[in-house]
Design a protein around this motif. Structure first.
Motif, PDB file in Angstrom:
ATOM      1  N   GLY A   1      34.243  38.929  52.077  1.00  0.00           N
ATOM      2  CA  GLY A   1      33.015  38.218  51.741  1.00  0.00           C
ATOM      3  C   GLY A   1      32.741  38.215  50.250  1.00  0.00           C
ATOM      4  N   LEU A   2      32.940  39.362  49.611  1.00  0.00           N
ATOM      5  CA  LEU A   2      32.736  39.440  48.164  1.00  0.00           C
ATOM      6  C   LEU A   2      33.722  38.539  47.417  1.00  0.00           C
ATOM      7  N   THR A   3      34.980  38.538  47.851  1.00  0.00           N
ATOM      8  CA  THR A   3      35.991  37.705  47.190  1.00  0.00           C
ATOM      9  C   THR A   3      35.678  36.228  47.358  1.00  0.00           C
ATOM     10  N   THR A   4      35.278  35.831  48.564  1.00  0.00           N
ATOM     11  CA  THR A   4      34.947  34.424  48.813  1.00  0.00           C
ATOM     12  C   THR A   4      33.753  33.993  47.979  1.00  0.00           C
ATOM     13  N   THR A   5      32.740  34.845  47.910  1.00  0.00           N
ATOM     14  CA  THR A   5      31.561  34.527  47.101  1.00  0.00           C
ATOM     15  C   THR A   5      31.922  34.390  45.635  1.00  0.00           C
ATOM     16  N   ALA A   6      32.773  35.298  45.144  1.00  0.00           N
ATOM     17  CA  ALA A   6      33.189  35.232  43.743  1.00  0.00           C
ATOM     18  C   ALA A   6      33.972  33.960  43.458  1.00  0.00           C
ATOM     19  N   LEU A   7      34.852  33.556  44.384  1.00  0.00           N
ATOM     20  CA  LEU A   7      35.628  32.334  44.195  1.00  0.00           C
ATOM     21  C   LEU A   7      34.732  31.107  44.181  1.00  0.00           C
ATOM     22  N   ILE A   8      33.758  31.069  45.079  1.00  0.00           N
ATOM     23  CA  ILE A   8      32.843  29.930  45.127  1.00  0.00           C
ATOM     24  C   ILE A   8      32.018  29.839  43.847  1.00  0.00           C
ATOM     25  N   MET A   9      31.495  30.979  43.377  1.00  0.00           N
ATOM     26  CA  MET A   9      30.712  30.978  42.147  1.00  0.00           C
ATOM     27  C   MET A   9      31.569  30.562  40.954  1.00  0.00           C
ATOM     28  N   ALA A  10      32.823  31.017  40.919  1.00  0.00           N
ATOM     29  CA  ALA A  10      33.706  30.638  39.817  1.00  0.00           C
ATOM     30  C   ALA A  10      33.992  29.140  39.842  1.00  0.00           C
TER      31      ALA A  10
END
Length: 219
Positions: A13-22
């Protein structure tokens, strides 16, 4: 195993959120950079042609000008126009903003332009932009024996309005695309091969080729 699975879910979840924000940040930054790059490039251009209005007609005019070796700057009010990618493929700088404001026109280098084409789909907006352009050009607006003025081509659909703008504001190149296209349809209906159209004192004329057959009445 459930604890390990929960930990994996948290990291995912953290990785997906970081990718979306990036991705969103890159999209916003790239759009900002492209907008500022267009203004920066236009500030260093001179003798170019300013095309106002990036629509189906505006992109065709810009493409033809680029094909003829002319430098073009486009002014567009919307940063979601569907022809932005086409303008990008042509490497044309785009200045985003309201063309009725002198600041936007100055950012596009209207005061250093060789000519200006006002091609939005709104007649009244085109007239307002034309008047603003005339105010920026000042003395360069008029033709004198010592110097040629900067041509300003204005797209106006309503023929009556086009005549009024020509007579009251002194615009010489006010054209209706519908009126210019009408002779082509008329020629096709009459069996005449249309070679071109022209305007003389706000009146449109058609140049056509009509074959004269042997034994016919025209012979």
């Amino acid at each position: 195993w459930l604890r390990i699975w929960s930990i994996l879910l948290m990291f995912t979840g953290l990785t997906t959120t970081a990718l979306i924000m990036a991705f969103l940040a890159e999209l916003l930054v790239s759009r900002r950079l492209s907008q500022s790059m267009g203004r920066r490039r236009a500030q260093h251009m001179s003798g170019h042609i300013v095309v106002i209005g990036l629509g189906a007609f505006g992109i065709r005019v810009a493409r033809e000008l680029v094909a003829r070796g002319r430098e073009v700057v486009i002014i567009e009010v919307s940063d979601h126009d569907r022809y932005l990618s086409a303008a990008g493929d042509l490497d044309i700088p785009i200045v985003f903003g309201d063309a009725t404001l002198p600041e936007t026109l100055m950012d596009a280098g209207v005061d250093r332009a060789a000519s200006v084409a006002v091609l939005t789909s709104n007649d009244m907006v085109n007239v307002e932009i034309g008047i603003t352009v005339r105010g920026i050009l000042g003395e360069n607006w008029l033709d004198t024996p010592e110097r040629h003025g900067v041509p300003v081509v204005m797209r106006v659909f309503d023929r009556t309005l086009a005549v009024a703008v020509t007579e009251r504001f002194g615009f010489r190149n006010v054209r209706s695309t519908a009126e210019l296209a009408a002779p082509w349809f008329i020629g096709a209906a009459l069996g005449i091969e249309v070679l071109g159209t022209l305007s003389v004192r706000s009146r449109s004329f058609m140049i056509g080729q009509l074959p004269i057959r042997a034994g016919g009445g025209l012979e």
